[in-house]
Write a protein that holds these residues in place. Structure first.
Motif, PDB file in Angstrom:
ATOM      1  N   UNK A   1       0.841  -1.196   0.000  1.00 22.13           N
ATOM      2  CA  UNK A   1       0.000   0.000   0.000  1.00 22.13           C
ATOM      3  C   UNK A   1       0.878   1.248   0.000  1.00 22.13           C
ATOM      4  N   UNK A   2       0.569   2.168  -0.887  1.00 23.83           N
ATOM      5  CA  UNK A   2       1.286   3.443  -0.969  1.00 23.83           C
ATOM      6  C   UNK A   2       0.302   4.531  -0.561  1.00 23.83           C
ATOM      7  N   UNK A   3       0.686   5.316   0.440  1.00 27.36           N
ATOM      8  CA  UNK A   3      -0.169   6.396   0.940  1.00 27.36           C
ATOM      9  C   UNK A   3       0.685   7.639   1.147  1.00 27.36           C
ATOM     10  N   UNK A   4       0.184   8.754   0.688  1.00 26.83           N
ATOM     11  CA  UNK A   4       0.828  10.045   0.945  1.00 26.83           C
ATOM     12  C   UNK A   4      -0.165  10.912   1.695  1.00 26.83           C
ATOM     13  N   UNK A   5       0.318  11.601   2.733  1.00 26.60           N
ATOM     14  CA  UNK A   5      -0.535  12.582   3.378  1.00 26.60           C
ATOM     15  C   UNK A   5      -0.872  13.646   2.348  1.00 26.60           C
ATOM     16  N   UNK A   6      -1.977  14.283   2.524  1.00 28.63           N
ATOM     17  CA  UNK A   6      -2.407  15.301   1.561  1.00 28.63           C
ATOM     18  C   UNK A   6      -1.300  16.331   1.356  1.00 28.63           C
ATOM     19  N   UNK A   7      -0.984  16.583   0.096  1.00 27.48           N
ATOM     20  CA  UNK A   7       0.031  17.557  -0.280  1.00 27.48           C
ATOM     21  C   UNK A   7      -0.665  18.801  -0.793  1.00 27.48           C
TER      22      UNK A   7
ATOM     23  N   UNK B   1      -4.059  11.773  -3.597  1.00 25.22           N
ATOM     24  CA  UNK B   1      -3.179  11.033  -4.502  1.00 25.22           C
ATOM     25  C   UNK B   1      -3.828  10.872  -5.875  1.00 25.22           C
ATOM     26  N   UNK B   2      -5.141  10.753  -5.901  1.00 21.23           N
ATOM     27  CA  UNK B   2      -5.830  10.598  -7.182  1.00 21.23           C
ATOM     28  C   UNK B   2      -5.766  11.870  -8.024  1.00 21.23           C
TER      29      UNK B   2
ATOM     30  N   UNK C   1       1.910   5.430 -11.266  1.00 16.30           N
ATOM     31  CA  UNK C   1       0.566   5.418 -10.675  1.00 16.30           C
ATOM     32  C   UNK C   1      -0.400   4.591 -11.525  1.00 16.30           C
ATOM     33  N   UNK C   2      -0.319   4.730 -12.842  1.00 17.05           N
ATOM     34  CA  UNK C   2      -1.244   4.048 -13.755  1.00 17.05           C
ATOM     35  C   UNK C   2      -1.162   2.525 -13.659  1.00 17.05           C
ATOM     36  N   UNK C   3      -0.034   2.014 -13.159  1.00 18.82           N
ATOM     37  CA  UNK C   3       0.158   0.570 -13.066  1.00 18.82           C
ATOM     38  C   UNK C   3      -0.132   0.028 -11.667  1.00 18.82           C
ATOM     39  N   UNK C   4      -0.632   0.881 -10.792  1.00 18.66           N
ATOM     40  CA  UNK C   4      -1.012   0.461  -9.447  1.00 18.66           C
ATOM     41  C   UNK C   4      -2.524   0.306  -9.378  1.00 18.66           C
ATOM     42  N   UNK C   5      -2.971  -0.395  -8.359  1.00 15.44           N
ATOM     43  CA  UNK C   5      -4.401  -0.588  -8.125  1.00 15.44           C
ATOM     44  C   UNK C   5      -4.884   0.511  -7.177  1.00 15.44           C
ATOM     45  N   UNK C   6      -5.881   1.274  -7.604  1.00 17.26           N
ATOM     46  CA  UNK C   6      -6.413   2.345  -6.771  1.00 17.26           C
ATOM     47  C   UNK C   6      -7.320   1.736  -5.707  1.00 17.26           C
ATOM     48  N   UNK C   7      -6.956   1.913  -4.428  1.00 20.90           N
ATOM     49  CA  UNK C   7      -7.785   1.441  -3.321  1.00 20.90           C
ATOM     50  C   UNK C   7      -8.841   2.495  -2.989  1.00 20.90           C
ATOM     51  N   UNK C   8      -8.404   3.746  -2.933  1.00 18.58           N
ATOM     52  CA  UNK C   8      -9.291   4.898  -2.754  1.00 18.58           C
ATOM     53  C   UNK C   8      -8.505   6.132  -3.168  1.00 18.58           C
ATOM     54  N   UNK C   9      -9.053   7.322  -2.965  1.00 19.69           N
ATOM     55  CA  UNK C   9      -8.398   8.544  -3.446  1.00 19.69           C
ATOM     56  C   UNK C   9      -7.039   8.822  -2.816  1.00 19.69           C
ATOM     57  N   UNK C  10      -6.741   8.204  -1.668  1.00 19.28           N
ATOM     58  CA  UNK C  10      -5.480   8.459  -0.974  1.00 19.28           C
ATOM     59  C   UNK C  10      -4.616   7.218  -0.767  1.00 19.28           C
ATOM     60  N   UNK C  11      -4.970   6.110  -1.395  1.00 18.60           N
ATOM     61  CA  UNK C  11      -4.210   4.867  -1.261  1.00 18.60           C
ATOM     62  C   UNK C  11      -4.179   4.127  -2.592  1.00 18.60           C
ATOM     63  N   UNK C  12      -2.982   3.711  -2.972  1.00 19.48           N
ATOM     64  CA  UNK C  12      -2.781   2.899  -4.166  1.00 19.48           C
ATOM     65  C   UNK C  12      -1.973   1.671  -3.756  1.00 19.48           C
TER      66      UNK C  12
ATOM     67  N   UNK D   1      12.612  -9.823  -7.833  1.00 26.27           N
ATOM     68  CA  UNK D   1      13.335  -8.805  -8.603  1.00 26.27           C
ATOM     69  C   UNK D   1      14.140  -7.861  -7.707  1.00 26.27           C
ATOM     70  N   UNK D   2      13.977  -8.005  -6.371  1.00 20.94           N
ATOM     71  CA  UNK D   2      14.617  -7.075  -5.448  1.00 20.94           C
ATOM     72  C   UNK D   2      15.783  -7.659  -4.667  1.00 20.94           C
ATOM     73  N   UNK D   3      15.791  -8.961  -4.424  1.00 22.61           N
ATOM     74  CA  UNK D   3      16.816  -9.568  -3.582  1.00 22.61           C
ATOM     75  C   UNK D   3      16.357  -9.610  -2.139  1.00 22.61           C
ATOM     76  N   UNK D   4      17.254 -10.014  -1.246  1.00 21.04           N
ATOM     77  CA  UNK D   4      16.883 -10.152   0.167  1.00 21.04           C
ATOM     78  C   UNK D   4      17.262  -8.896   0.949  1.00 21.04           C
ATOM     79  N   UNK D   5      16.470  -8.619   1.972  1.00 22.71           N
ATOM     80  CA  UNK D   5      16.695  -7.454   2.821  1.00 22.71           C
ATOM     81  C   UNK D   5      15.409  -6.657   2.969  1.00 22.71           C
ATOM     82  N   UNK D   6      15.513  -5.489   3.578  1.00 25.09           N
ATOM     83  CA  UNK D   6      14.353  -4.641   3.842  1.00 25.09           C
ATOM     84  C   UNK D   6      14.036  -3.769   2.633  1.00 25.09           C
ATOM     85  N   UNK D   7      12.775  -3.794   2.228  1.00 27.20           N
ATOM     86  CA  UNK D   7      12.351  -3.025   1.051  1.00 27.20           C
ATOM     87  C   UNK D   7      12.154  -1.559   1.428  1.00 27.20           C
ATOM     88  N   UNK D   8      12.721  -0.700   0.610  1.00 23.90           N
ATOM     89  CA  UNK D   8      12.524   0.745   0.735  1.00 23.90           C
ATOM     90  C   UNK D   8      11.733   1.216  -0.473  1.00 23.90           C
ATOM     91  N   UNK D   9      11.085   2.358  -0.331  1.00 25.12           N
ATOM     92  CA  UNK D   9      10.286   2.917  -1.414  1.00 25.12           C
ATOM     93  C   UNK D   9      10.620   4.395  -1.556  1.00 25.12           C
TER      94      UNK D   9
END
Length: 100
Positions: free
Chosen positions: A11-17, A22-23, A43-54, A62-70
């Motif tokens: 889930x990708x969420x940004x506080x209102x900017x 986000x939509x 954004x176009x390749x993500x699934x829209x959950x609602x106006x503020x979450x994708x 494709x990433x390897x082992x370890x902690x994922x960062x975004x």
């Protein structure tokens, strides 16, 4: 923790900017463990959950082992800039660790 090869829903969420949802804006995400192995998703390749979450669908193999960062790059309408767009970049730890 997730095993390598797991297909993740992140889930990708940004506080209102400046009041924009986000939509309302253009954004993209780069998911990575190591800087030389990234999965970039617009954004176009993500699934829209609602106006503020994708939701980004990411194949952990494709990433390897370890902690994922975004790294989220958002383009916010702003008349103060020549092109009318202000770019904001934020890096977050997803809290997801990939193991063998």
């Amino acid at each position: 923790m997730s095993s390598i090869g797991t297909e993740l829903k992140i889930n990708v969420h940004l506080d209102r900017l400046d009041g924009y949802k986000m939509s309302d804006i253009d954004f993209s995400c780069e998911f990575y463990v190591y800087t030389n192995r990234r999965v970039t998703m617009a954004k176009e390749h993500m699934v829209k959950a609602d106006d503020d979450n994708y939701v980004a669908l990411v194949d952990s193999s494709k990433l390897g082992t370890g902690t994922i960062r975004c790294r989220v790059t958002a383009h916010i309408p702003d008349a103060d800039f020549d092109d009318g767009i202000r770019t904001e970049i934020e890096e977050v730890n997803t809290g997801i660790t990939i193991v063998r």
